[in-house]
Design a protein around this motif. Structure first.
Motif, PDB file in Angstrom:
ATOM      1  N   ALA A  89       0.665  -1.441  -0.074  1.00  0.00           N
ATOM      2  CA  ALA A  89      -0.213   0.049  -0.182  1.00  0.00           C
ATOM      3  C   ALA A  89       0.993   1.166   0.020  1.00  0.00           C
ATOM      4  CB  ALA A  89      -0.963  -0.169   1.101  1.00  0.00           C
ATOM      5  N   VAL A  90       0.547   2.459  -0.631  1.00  0.00           N
ATOM      6  CA  VAL A  90       0.804   3.529  -0.526  1.00  0.00           C
ATOM      7  C   VAL A  90      -0.067   4.586  -0.105  1.00  0.00           C
ATOM      8  CG1 VAL A  90       1.767   5.510  -1.647  1.00  0.00           C
ATOM      9  CG2 VAL A  90       2.541   2.984  -2.418  1.00  0.00           C
ATOM     10  N   MET A  91       0.145   5.291   1.021  1.00  0.00           N
ATOM     11  CA  MET A  91      -0.631   6.535   1.825  1.00  0.00           C
ATOM     12  C   MET A  91      -0.011   7.740   1.236  1.00  0.00           C
ATOM     13  SD  MET A  91      -3.807   6.981   3.134  1.00  0.00           S
ATOM     14  CE  MET A  91      -4.251   8.742   3.969  1.00  0.00           C
ATOM     15  N   VAL A  92      -0.855   8.622   0.194  1.00  0.00           N
ATOM     16  CA  VAL A  92      -0.561   9.951   0.123  1.00  0.00           C
ATOM     17  C   VAL A  92      -0.870  10.700   1.130  1.00  0.00           C
ATOM     18  CG1 VAL A  92      -0.620  11.812  -1.717  1.00  0.00           C
ATOM     19  CG2 VAL A  92      -0.851   9.393  -2.298  1.00  0.00           C
ATOM     20  N   THR A  93      -0.019  11.487   2.036  1.00  0.00           N
ATOM     21  CA  THR A  93      -0.384  12.170   3.036  1.00  0.00           C
ATOM     22  C   THR A  93       0.693  12.822   3.632  1.00  0.00           C
ATOM     23  OG1 THR A  93      -1.286  12.488   5.292  1.00  0.00           O
ATOM     24  CG2 THR A  93       0.043  10.360   4.868  1.00  0.00           C
ATOM     25  N   GLY A  94       0.682  14.001   4.140  1.00  0.00           N
ATOM     26  CA  GLY A  94       1.897  14.810   4.782  1.00  0.00           C
ATOM     27  C   GLY A  94       1.613  14.630   6.261  1.00  0.00           C
ATOM     28  N   SER A  95       0.704  14.091   6.731  1.00  0.00           N
ATOM     29  CA  SER A  95       0.154  13.869   8.206  1.00  0.00           C
ATOM     30  C   SER A  95      -0.119  15.106   8.852  1.00  0.00           C
ATOM     31  CB  SER A  95       1.445  13.063   8.949  1.00  0.00           C
ATOM     32  OG  SER A  95       1.144  12.996  10.208  1.00  0.00           O
ATOM     33  N   HIS A  96       0.701  15.865   9.586  1.00  0.00           N
ATOM     34  CA  HIS A  96       0.361  16.771  10.426  1.00  0.00           C
ATOM     35  C   HIS A  96       1.190  18.009   9.998  1.00  0.00           C
ATOM     36  CE1 HIS A  96       4.161  15.344  11.912  1.00  0.00           C
ATOM     37  NE2 HIS A  96       4.519  16.728  12.245  1.00  0.00           N
ATOM     38  N   ILE A  97       1.875  17.936   8.892  1.00  0.00           N
ATOM     39  CA  ILE A  97       2.489  19.153   8.307  1.00  0.00           C
ATOM     40  C   ILE A  97       1.813  19.913   7.371  1.00  0.00           C
ATOM     41  CG2 ILE A  97       4.906  18.266   8.854  1.00  0.00           C
ATOM     42  CD1 ILE A  97       4.934  17.541   5.803  1.00  0.00           C
ATOM     43  N   PRO A  98       2.044  21.123   7.140  1.00  0.00           N
ATOM     44  CA  PRO A  98       1.113  22.122   6.320  1.00  0.00           C
ATOM     45  C   PRO A  98       0.739  21.572   5.028  1.00  0.00           C
ATOM     46  CG  PRO A  98       2.814  23.402   7.508  1.00  0.00           C
ATOM     47  CD  PRO A  98       3.117  21.948   7.740  1.00  0.00           C
ATOM     48  N   ALA A  99      -0.289  22.272   4.551  1.00  0.00           N
ATOM     49  CA  ALA A  99      -1.063  21.757   3.150  1.00  0.00           C
ATOM     50  C   ALA A  99       0.115  21.908   1.913  1.00  0.00           C
ATOM     51  CB  ALA A  99      -2.227  22.501   3.038  1.00  0.00           C
ATOM     52  N   ASP A 100       1.103  23.103   2.152  1.00  0.00           N
ATOM     53  CA  ASP A 100       1.979  23.244   1.002  1.00  0.00           C
ATOM     54  C   ASP A 100       3.039  21.908   0.952  1.00  0.00           C
ATOM     55  OD1 ASP A 100       3.310  23.774   3.319  1.00  0.00           O
ATOM     56  OD2 ASP A 100       4.594  25.303   2.280  1.00  0.00           O
ATOM     57  N   ARG A 101       3.071  21.146   1.825  1.00  0.00           N
ATOM     58  CA  ARG A 101       3.741  19.872   1.593  1.00  0.00           C
ATOM     59  C   ARG A 101       2.927  18.676   1.673  1.00  0.00           C
ATOM     60  NH1 ARG A 101       5.889  23.729   5.338  1.00  0.00           N
ATOM     61  NH2 ARG A 101       8.190  23.791   5.082  1.00  0.00           N
ATOM     62  N   ASN A 102       3.300  17.582   0.959  1.00  0.00           N
ATOM     63  CA  ASN A 102       2.633  16.293   1.084  1.00  0.00           C
ATOM     64  C   ASN A 102       3.818  15.195   1.122  1.00  0.00           C
ATOM     65  OD1 ASN A 102       0.521  14.528   0.851  1.00  0.00           O
ATOM     66  ND2 ASN A 102      -0.439  15.683  -0.694  1.00  0.00           N
ATOM     67  N   GLY A 103       3.349  13.801   0.949  1.00  0.00           N
ATOM     68  CA  GLY A 103       4.248  12.877   1.002  1.00  0.00           C
ATOM     69  C   GLY A 103       3.602  11.582   0.693  1.00  0.00           C
ATOM     70  N   LEU A 104       4.626  10.412   0.714  1.00  0.00           N
ATOM     71  CA  LEU A 104       3.967   9.195   0.511  1.00  0.00           C
ATOM     72  C   LEU A 104       4.590   8.192   1.780  1.00  0.00           C
ATOM     73  CD1 LEU A 104       5.082   8.417  -3.187  1.00  0.00           C
ATOM     74  CD2 LEU A 104       2.988   9.445  -2.292  1.00  0.00           C
ATOM     75  N   LYS A 105       3.512   7.456   2.093  1.00  0.00           N
ATOM     76  CA  LYS A 105       3.968   6.310   3.150  1.00  0.00           C
ATOM     77  C   LYS A 105       3.837   5.057   2.581  1.00  0.00           C
ATOM     78  CE  LYS A 105       2.233   8.729   7.543  1.00  0.00           C
ATOM     79  NZ  LYS A 105       1.540   8.668   8.512  1.00  0.00           N
ATOM     80  N   PHE A 106       4.820   4.322   2.959  1.00  0.00           N
ATOM     81  CA  PHE A 106       4.976   2.898   2.021  1.00  0.00           C
ATOM     82  C   PHE A 106       4.651   1.796   3.033  1.00  0.00           C
ATOM     83  CE2 PHE A 106       7.625   5.776  -0.412  1.00  0.00           C
ATOM     84  CZ  PHE A 106       7.328   5.752  -1.636  1.00  0.00           C
ATOM     85  N   TYR A 107       3.907   0.756   2.507  1.00  0.00           N
ATOM     86  CA  TYR A 107       3.625  -0.533   3.244  1.00  0.00           C
ATOM     87  C   TYR A 107       3.743  -1.591   2.441  1.00  0.00           C
ATOM     88  CZ  TYR A 107       1.143   2.668   6.620  1.00  0.00           C
ATOM     89  OH  TYR A 107       1.070   3.506   7.472  1.00  0.00           O
ATOM     90  N   THR A 108       4.509  -2.753   3.089  1.00  0.00           N
ATOM     91  CA  THR A 108       4.542  -4.070   2.632  1.00  0.00           C
ATOM     92  C   THR A 108       3.303  -4.695   2.859  1.00  0.00           C
ATOM     93  OG1 THR A 108       5.750  -4.975   4.151  1.00  0.00           O
ATOM     94  CG2 THR A 108       7.075  -4.060   2.647  1.00  0.00           C
TER      95      THR A 108
END
Length: 468
Positions: A89-108
């Motif tokens: 799985a891949v979750m597209v999120t920046g968690s708690h950081i501001p909206a001008d930032r984002n990210g990817l969380k990776f899961y096997t």
């Protein structure tokens, strides 16, 4: 902030998370880690998340991987669905950081990536694109399955008679949370819903939000206020007075209610787990869920993990009051909200249940937009015992012991703790305090944070430095 891949996945400014960069990290992930039956993709409610999720799906499809689009769902709900299907799985999120930032969380298919897998992904960057494949399928069952997990485990009367405020803001799990708490028998009052993204950091709740929680608790005669961060893996819980219950206290209570034998938690969590004497062993790690997961893998029996931000990992198949609660090896916000609230009924309220815990309280905050090089330079200076003594003397404090497991954690002569640590995934300098009362922890945090700010601004000649 240039995009950085580390403990929390890939994070960076939205403008720098280009399709090419996202695709490169996605291909590296698929090359380094077995995706199992395919790839599940989820996202939070940031404006940039749908397009980044589409980039992830395109890159996976071009690699010939079967893609399932789960839409906007909390991270633990996505992980639960993917692991149940034997998929990555891949979750597209920046968690708690501001909206001008984002990210990817990776899961096997086994859960969050480990530090070894992180290194393998970095080594695989530059993997060429494939010839292409079919577009993603859609699956809307992740959310309902997440709701069913908790309602079936705790039962429809678990929170009967409780009046719960739900601070909805822009949390991706807000509607599912309303459904879960209503399904557990609570009366739910939604508060503060926002269609614009609000970066809520459950580990460093700002004064305005704290006051709003107090006001809501009074105005609506609430038994508690619940919330979560943007992607739903960190809880926020305030008691009937509106006072925020620290995440590590939620972890202690949840671990005890589940009958855990071993607790694995970072050095930033308070020392109540040890002081309580309720657990056979307490294992301390560096900060970050991969380190907690690694520690859990070394512990036998009924093992749980939690962080100071409240994210809770269930490492064994537990029994809820009404049914089974299978293990879930990823940070989750719902279990450390539900278990303490269910326990609060017998204690006479949430504040009373919290009062049963050892008198060790934490507070945390951060200096935002602080370049990592300045943060590390300060810690480098404070590695010298004389410099450190001068730094503490300016606060009227002295040192008893030092722990450098992650950052600089100073146990003070009066038994309190001051912990300094640069963030690993954002230009922030985090400060943690532990003391015998919430007020004392807040006071130590405020003084420590102000002194750190002065020290960072002053550079090599930071306040309190002893001249030769």
């Amino acid at each position: 902030m240039a995009p950085k891949f580390g403990t929390s996945g890939l994070r960076g400014l939205v403008t720098e998370l280009t399709e090419e960069l996202v695709a490169d990290h996605l291909r590296a992930f698929l090359a380094a880690c077995d995706p199992g039956t395919g790839l599940y993709v989820g996202r939070d409610l940031r404006p940039s998340s749908p397009e980044i999720a589409a980039s992830v799906a395109r890159a996976a499809g071009s690699a010939g991987i079967s893609v399932t689009d789960c839409g906007a769902v909390p991270t633990p709900a996505l992980a639960l669905a993917a692991m149940g299907a034997g998929a990555a799985a891949v979750m597209v999120t920046g968690s708690h950081i501001p909206a001008d930032r984002n990210g990817l969380k990776f899961y096997t298919p086994a859960g969050e990536i480990t530090k070894a897998e992180e290194a393998a992904i970095l080594a695989a960057l530059g993997t060429p694109a494939g010839a292409g494949g079919p577009g993603p399928a859609t699956d809307s069952s992740a959310g309902p399955a997440y709701v069913a997990r908790y309602v079936s485990a705790f039962g429809p009367q678990a929170l009967a008679g409780q009046r719960i405020g739900l601070y909805a803001h822009s949390a991706v799990g807000r509607d599912l949370m309303a459904e879960i708490f209503a399904g557990l028998g609570a009366e739910v009052i939604e508060l503060g819903r926002s269609e614009s993204f609000i970066p809520v950091d459950t580990e460093a709740v700002d004064p305005a939000t704290r006051q709003q929680l107090v006001d809501w608790a009074s105005e609506y005669r609430l038994d508690a206020v619940v919330s979560a961060d943007g992607d739903g893996d960190r809880p926020l819980l305030a008691d009937e007075t509106g006072r925020v219950v620290p995440g590590d206290v939620l972890g202690q209570i949840t671990a005890a209610e589940l009958g855990a034998e071993t607790v694995v938690t970072p050095v930033s969590s308070n020392t109540g787990a040890e002081v309580s004497g309720r657990f056979a062993r307490v294992i301390r790690t560096r900060i970050g869920s991969p380190f907690v997961i690694a520690g859990m893998g070394q512990a036998p029996g009924r093992t749980v993990g939690y962080e100071a931000n409240g994210g809770f990992l269930l490492g064994f198949d537990a029994a809820g009051p009404a049914g089974p609660l299978p293990r879930l090896m990823t940070r989750d916000a719902l279990l450390p909200l539900i278990a303490p609230l269910a326990a609060a009924k017998a204690a006479g309220g949430l504040a009373a249940r919290v009062a049963q815990e050892p008198a060790r309280f934490t507070a945390a905050d951060r200096l935002q937009e602080t370049p990592t090089e300045l943060s590390r330079a300060l810690l480098g200076r404070l590695s010298d015992a004389v410099e450190r003594a001068d730094f503490l003397a300016a606060l009227g404090l002295s040192e008893l012991a030092v722990d450098i497991t992650d950052g600089l954690r100073m146990t003070l002569a009066d038994g309190r703790i001051l912990h300094l640590r640069p963030s690993g995934n954002a230009p922030e300098f985090r400060v943690y305090a532990e003391a015998e009362t919430p007020e004392a922890a807040a006071d130590l945090l405020a003084r420590g944070l102000a002194h750190v700010r002065s020290a960072v601004d002053a550079g090599p000649a930071f306040p309190g430095r002893r001249e030769a």
